[in-house]
Write a protein that holds these residues in place. Structure first.
Motif, short mmCIF file in Angstrom:
data_model
loop_
_atom_site.label_atom_id
_atom_site.label_comp_id
_atom_site.label_asym_id
_atom_site.label_seq_id
_atom_site.Cartn_x
_atom_site.Cartn_y
_atom_site.Cartn_z
N SER A 1 -19.51 84.85 -5.43
CA SER A 1 -19.37 83.73 -4.32
C SER A 1 -18.52 84.13 -3.21
O SER A 1 -18.58 83.70 -2.03
N TYR A 2 -17.42 84.87 -3.61
CA TYR A 2 -16.46 85.10 -2.59
C TYR A 2 -16.97 86.23 -1.59
O TYR A 2 -16.78 86.17 -0.62
N ARG A 3 -17.61 86.92 -2.02
CA ARG A 3 -18.58 87.91 -1.35
C ARG A 3 -19.48 87.22 -0.15
O ARG A 3 -19.66 87.70 0.83
N VAL A 4 -20.31 86.40 -0.75
CA VAL A 4 -21.32 85.62 0.24
C VAL A 4 -20.49 84.72 1.04
O VAL A 4 -20.61 84.62 2.26
N GLY A 5 -19.26 84.15 0.76
CA GLY A 5 -18.46 83.18 1.44
C GLY A 5 -17.96 84.26 2.72
O GLY A 5 -17.85 83.88 3.88
N ALA A 6 -17.37 85.22 2.24
CA ALA A 6 -16.85 86.29 3.28
C ALA A 6 -17.93 86.61 4.29
O ALA A 6 -17.68 86.62 5.53
N TYR A 7 -19.17 87.02 3.72
CA TYR A 7 -20.31 87.47 4.78
C TYR A 7 -20.42 86.15 5.59
O TYR A 7 -20.74 86.39 6.91
N LEU A 8 -20.56 84.87 5.05
CA LEU A 8 -20.83 83.89 5.95
C LEU A 8 -19.88 83.75 6.91
O LEU A 8 -20.10 83.27 8.40
N LEU A 9 -18.70 83.72 6.68
CA LEU A 9 -17.44 83.46 7.54
C LEU A 9 -17.66 84.64 8.55
O LEU A 9 -17.52 84.20 9.78
N LEU A 10 -17.75 85.63 8.23
CA LEU A 10 -17.62 86.98 9.39
C LEU A 10 -19.14 86.74 10.24
O LEU A 10 -19.09 87.18 11.39
N ASN A 11 -20.34 86.62 9.80
CA ASN A 11 -21.38 86.64 10.34
C ASN A 11 -21.98 85.50 10.97
O ASN A 11 -22.69 85.37 11.90
N VAL A 12 -21.70 84.17 10.35
CA VAL A 12 -22.40 83.10 10.61
C VAL A 12 -21.41 82.34 11.80
O VAL A 12 -21.55 81.84 12.73
N VAL A 13 -19.91 82.17 11.07
CA VAL A 13 -19.00 81.29 11.95
C VAL A 13 -18.60 82.18 13.09
O VAL A 13 -18.37 81.35 14.34
#
Length: 50
Positions: free
Chosen positions: A27-39
Motif C-alpha cells: 500500500s505504501y508502494r501504491v501510494g508513493a506511485y500515485l503521489l509521484l505520478n498522479v498528483v
C-alpha cells in the motif's frame, strides 16, 4: 496472487503477521506511485479541480 507476487520479486508470506506487513508495504508502494505520478501531473490536477 502468487504469480503477481513472484513477478514483483516477493514470496507469499507464511503467516498472517507477515501478510499484514506485506500489505502495508504494497500500500505504501501504491501510494508513493500515485503521489509521484498522479498528483505531480498538471493534467490530472486540472481534471480533478475543473
Amino acid at each position: 496472487m502468487n504469480a503477481v507476487l513472484s513477478r514483483a520479486g516477493l514470496a507469499w508470506p507464511p503467516t498472517w503477521g507477515e501478510a499484514l506487513m506485506l500489505g502495508e508495504y504494497l500500500s505504501y508502494r501504491v501510494g508513493a506511485y500515485l503521489l509521484l505520478n498522479v498528483v505531480e501531473d498538471p493534467a490530472w490536477l486540472a481534471w480533478a479541480f475543473c
